[in-house]
Write a protein that holds these residues in place. Structure first.
Motif, PDB file in Angstrom:
ATOM      1  N   TRP A  28       9.096  -2.036   6.655  1.00 51.48           N
ATOM      2  CA  TRP A  28       8.888  -0.821   7.437  1.00 51.48           C
ATOM      3  C   TRP A  28       7.683  -1.033   8.350  1.00 51.48           C
ATOM      4  O   TRP A  28       6.653  -1.542   7.916  1.00 51.48           O
ATOM      5  CB  TRP A  28       8.638   0.383   6.534  1.00 51.48           C
TER       6      TRP A  28
ATOM      7  N   TYR B 104       1.907  -4.078   1.299  1.00 51.41           N
ATOM      8  CA  TYR B 104       1.627  -2.825   1.992  1.00 51.41           C
ATOM      9  C   TYR B 104       0.527  -3.003   3.024  1.00 51.41           C
ATOM     10  O   TYR B 104      -0.390  -3.815   2.838  1.00 51.41           O
ATOM     11  CB  TYR B 104       1.182  -1.745   0.998  1.00 51.41           C
TER      12      TYR B 104
ATOM     13  N   PHE C 167       1.988   5.024  -0.394  1.00 50.82           N
ATOM     14  CA  PHE C 167       3.385   4.734  -0.110  1.00 50.82           C
ATOM     15  C   PHE C 167       3.923   3.738  -1.124  1.00 50.82           C
ATOM     16  O   PHE C 167       3.205   2.835  -1.570  1.00 50.82           O
ATOM     17  CB  PHE C 167       3.545   4.138   1.285  1.00 50.82           C
TER      18      PHE C 167
ATOM     19  N   VAL D 125       7.436   1.253  -1.642  1.00 49.07           N
ATOM     20  CA  VAL D 125       8.706   0.759  -1.129  1.00 49.07           C
ATOM     21  C   VAL D 125       9.542   0.224  -2.292  1.00 49.07           C
ATOM     22  O   VAL D 125       9.010  -0.369  -3.230  1.00 49.07           O
ATOM     23  CB  VAL D 125       8.485  -0.333  -0.054  1.00 49.07           C
TER      24      VAL D 125
ATOM     25  N   LEU E  28      11.381   4.232   1.236  1.00 52.67           N
ATOM     26  CA  LEU E  28       9.928   4.294   1.389  1.00 52.67           C
ATOM     27  C   LEU E  28       9.497   5.684   0.962  1.00 52.67           C
ATOM     28  O   LEU E  28       9.746   6.667   1.654  1.00 52.67           O
ATOM     29  CB  LEU E  28       9.509   4.024   2.826  1.00 52.67           C
TER      30      LEU E  28
ATOM     31  N   CYS F   2      12.685   0.491  10.304  1.00 50.57           N
ATOM     32  CA  CYS F   2      12.921  -0.547   9.314  1.00 50.57           C
ATOM     33  C   CYS F   2      13.404  -1.802  10.036  1.00 50.57           C
ATOM     34  O   CYS F   2      13.982  -1.731  11.130  1.00 50.57           O
ATOM     35  CB  CYS F   2      13.912  -0.099   8.250  1.00 50.57           C
TER      36      CYS F   2
END
Length: 126
Positions: free
Chosen positions: A35, A59, A67, A69, A80, A95
């Protein structure tokens, strides 16, 4: 190949949203999915990436701890989960996917990704 991002919307600061990216047209279990996000007039920023088997995601610094994932290989989907959203999270989220063979240090580089979705807008109000 098609990447369909969805789940964006409007939320108050401190709230949560979940974005999903459904991938079609490639062998999903062989691809790294990431992302990114982009504000108007700015470069794309890395948010998160997850390798084909799940493993240990990566991340961006601005989202660490907020967040998460994850991926569901049976549904060719990467999710996400975004918690404790802030006004600075108000951007378009994209994405992207590429074959899984990539050193972890390069996961955050947008130029490494072959396929991109259309983006989904997230708006956080204070």
């Amino acid at each position: 190949v098609q990447l369909q991002a969805c789940g964006g919307g409007s939320v108050q600061a401190g709230g949560s949203l979940r974005l999903s990216c459904v991938v079609n047209g490639l062998t999903f279990t062989s691809y790294l999915v990431a992302w990114f996000r982009q504000a108007p007039g700015k470069r794309r920023e890395f948010v998160a990436a997850i390798e084909k088997s799940g493993g240990i995601p990566s991340y961006g610094d601005s989202v660490k701890g907020r967040f998460t994932v994850s991926r569901d290989n049976a549904k060719s989907t990467v999710n996400l989960r975004m918690n404790n959203l802030k006004s600075g999270d108000t951007v378009v989220y994209y994405c992207a996917a590429r074959p899984n063979r990539l050193v972890r240090s390069a996961w955050s580089s947008e130029v490494q990704y072959n396929y991109w979705g259309q983006g989904t807008q997230v708006t956080v109000s204070s």
